[in-house]
Design an enzyme around this catalytic site. Structure first.
Site, short mmCIF file in Angstrom:
data_model
loop_
_atom_site.label_atom_id
_atom_site.label_comp_id
_atom_site.label_asym_id
_atom_site.label_seq_id
_atom_site.Cartn_x
_atom_site.Cartn_y
_atom_site.Cartn_z
N HIS A 1 0.85 -1.19 0.00
CA HIS A 1 0.00 0.00 0.00
C HIS A 1 0.88 1.24 0.00
O HIS A 1 2.07 1.19 0.32
CB HIS A 1 -0.92 0.02 1.22
N ASP B 1 -1.24 8.66 -1.79
CA ASP B 1 -1.10 9.76 -2.76
C ASP B 1 -1.95 10.91 -2.24
O ASP B 1 -3.17 10.82 -2.20
CB ASP B 1 -1.58 9.29 -4.13
N HIS C 1 -3.43 14.44 -2.86
CA HIS C 1 -3.69 15.44 -3.89
C HIS C 1 -3.27 16.84 -3.44
O HIS C 1 -3.12 17.73 -4.27
CB HIS C 1 -5.17 15.44 -4.26
N HIS D 1 -5.49 9.01 -1.39
CA HIS D 1 -5.91 7.63 -1.66
C HIS D 1 -4.69 6.75 -1.87
O HIS D 1 -3.57 7.23 -2.05
CB HIS D 1 -6.84 7.56 -2.88
N CYS D 2 -4.92 5.46 -1.85
CA CYS D 2 -3.87 4.49 -2.13
C CYS D 2 -3.69 4.38 -3.65
O CYS D 2 -4.67 4.38 -4.39
CB CYS D 2 -4.24 3.13 -1.54
N HIS E 1 -7.82 -0.86 -5.00
CA HIS E 1 -7.63 -0.37 -3.63
C HIS E 1 -8.57 0.79 -3.31
O HIS E 1 -9.14 0.85 -2.22
CB HIS E 1 -6.17 0.05 -3.42
N MET F 1 -9.91 2.63 0.16
CA MET F 1 -8.69 3.33 0.56
C MET F 1 -8.64 4.75 0.00
O MET F 1 -7.91 5.07 -0.94
CB MET F 1 -7.45 2.55 0.12
N HIS G 1 -26.75 16.96 -1.81
CA HIS G 1 -27.95 17.80 -1.64
C HIS G 1 -28.46 17.62 -0.22
O HIS G 1 -28.58 16.50 0.27
CB HIS G 1 -29.03 17.38 -2.65
N GLU H 1 -28.64 24.71 -4.23
CA GLU H 1 -29.54 23.62 -3.83
C GLU H 1 -28.84 22.27 -3.89
O GLU H 1 -29.07 21.40 -3.04
CB GLU H 1 -30.78 23.60 -4.73
N THR H 2 -28.01 22.09 -4.90
CA THR H 2 -27.23 20.87 -5.09
C THR H 2 -25.88 21.29 -5.63
O THR H 2 -25.79 22.22 -6.42
CB THR H 2 -27.93 19.93 -6.10
N HIS I 1 -27.84 13.35 -4.96
CA HIS I 1 -29.10 13.59 -5.66
C HIS I 1 -29.19 12.90 -7.01
O HIS I 1 -30.00 13.27 -7.86
CB HIS I 1 -29.39 15.09 -5.81
#
Length: 374
Positions: free
Chosen positions: A125, A128, A130, A165-166, A176, A181, A286, A310-311, A337
């Site tokens: 494993h 990463d 971002h 994330h992996c 993964h 993950m 939402h 709203e969304t 939604h």
């Protein structure tokens, strides 16, 4: 070298494990080995204890001083998870939860993570970020076999909410991630959040909702299959994954994880910050009966927030943030939604709000009565 347990994965492992070994060899030979060391001895260190989502560890909204080195420790845990009644996932997790815990630092701080892959695990494993700059987001520098640990430090140079994330290489990456993950780190501006006018904004509570889609195989009778370990699950899971039709779309690891006794709580008049991530697919949060007062849809706090949504839209591989002040008591549903995914596949959460009802905002003028149609 991979452990004996990893070698026992079988036919699936025979195809996948060489990819892992190759990735480990190629990715860790990087220019970082020749770089000059950096002296951070003058910076204060602080340790943060991670907590399972939807909760977030203790943190300041406004940085109390200059940049710090913020230390975290996270253990990778491979374990079976009951996603729904009778539906079991051979999960891969950061710190035992899906999603992984949310980390909070301030712009200019240094994140120092100790990543542990216990010897009882089967697979390699890594992580990463971002939010990080360089070396595949740290993925090239954190690839650990079972029975290994590593320490990564990076400078948080950009404020916002970011996925981690992996990403161990090749076909292992989607497997993964789709097995749980992924998580989020929030890098706050040093002076805290600000609204569309640039005025400071504070939240009373923060909740982290990690959305995942799972691909749990079924047998010829339509019943969910259950596996002895994560390696055994790989061939069938890969086939379902490649069909791109999830068996479940859930918040925080399983159907109903944030409903009933586990519903999020708030009080009338409180401002709640919802951080929502999806590491793999697009989604549309939402709040039924509420709104996004301020929404950083792409999750980046240098950008002016949208208002009164709203969304909102969370791109796959990203995290966003929405702030809402609850004006009415009651049970609010927080959903994806795509209502098929919300109702039929599991992407629904609840927020239970305490307070006094305000008829000026909403009133039942006439209760339901018998109607003959005449």
């Amino acid at each position: 070298m991979l452990t004996r347990r990893a070698a026992l994965i079988g036919a699936a492992g025979a195809a996948a494990l060489p990819v892992l070994a190759k990735a480990a060899k190629a990715d860790t030979t990087t220019v970082h080995e020749a770089a000059a060391p950096v002296d951070l001895s003058s910076l204060k260190r602080i340790k943060r204890e991670l907590v399972a989502p939807p909760f977030v560890h203790e943190h300041e909204q406004v940085a109390p001083g200059g940049p710090r080195i913020v230390e975290f420790e996270m253990k990778i845990i491979e374990k079976e998870i009951e996603v729904d009644q009778g539906a079991y996932l051979q999960g891969m997790t950061f710190d035992g939860s899906i999603p992984g815990p949310m980390m909070v630092v301030h712009e200019g701080d240094y994140v120092e993570l100790t990543l542990i892959n216990p010897p009882e695990n089967m697979l390699q494993h890594n992580i990463d970020f971002h939010a990080a700059t360089g070396a595949l987001g740290g993925g090239a520098l954190t690839l650990v076999n079972p029975g290994e640990k590593t320490v990564l430090r990076f400078k948080a140079t950009r404020p916002g909410t970011f996925v981690y994330h992996c990403a161990p290489g090749g076909p292992m990456i989607p497997w993964h991630v789709a097995s749980g993950m992924a998580g989020t780190i929030m890098v706050l501006p040093r002076e805290g959040l600000s609204d569309h006018n640039g005025d400071p904004v504070k939240y009373d509570r923060v909740y982290y909702i990690g959305e995942n889609e799972f691909y749990i195989p079924k047998d010829e009778n339509g019943d969910y299959l259950r596996y002895e370990d994560v390696g055994e699950s790989y061939p069938d899971t890969l086939e379902v994954m490649n069909g791109l039709i999830p068996s479940h779309v859930v918040f925080n690891g399983k159907v109903g994880a944030l409903t009933g006794e586990n519903a999020m709580k708030a009080k009338q008049g409180e401002k709640v910050l919802f951080v929502h991530s999806q590491a793999n697919r697009d989604t549309r949060p939402h709040l039924i009966g509420g709104h996004g007062d301020l929404v950083w849809e792409a999750g980046k706090f240098n950008n002016v927030p949208d208002r009164d949504l709203e969304t909102w839209f969370i791109r796959g591989g990203s995290a966003g943030a929405a702030l809402y002040e609850f004006l009415q008591p009651g049970v609010y549903a927080y959903v994806n939604h795509n209502l098929i995914e919300a109702v039929n596949l599991g992407a629904t959460a609840h927020v239970v709000v305490e307070g006094e009802w305000n008829n000026d905002l909403m009133e039942q003028v006439v209760a339901p009565t018998e109607y003959s149609g005449a």
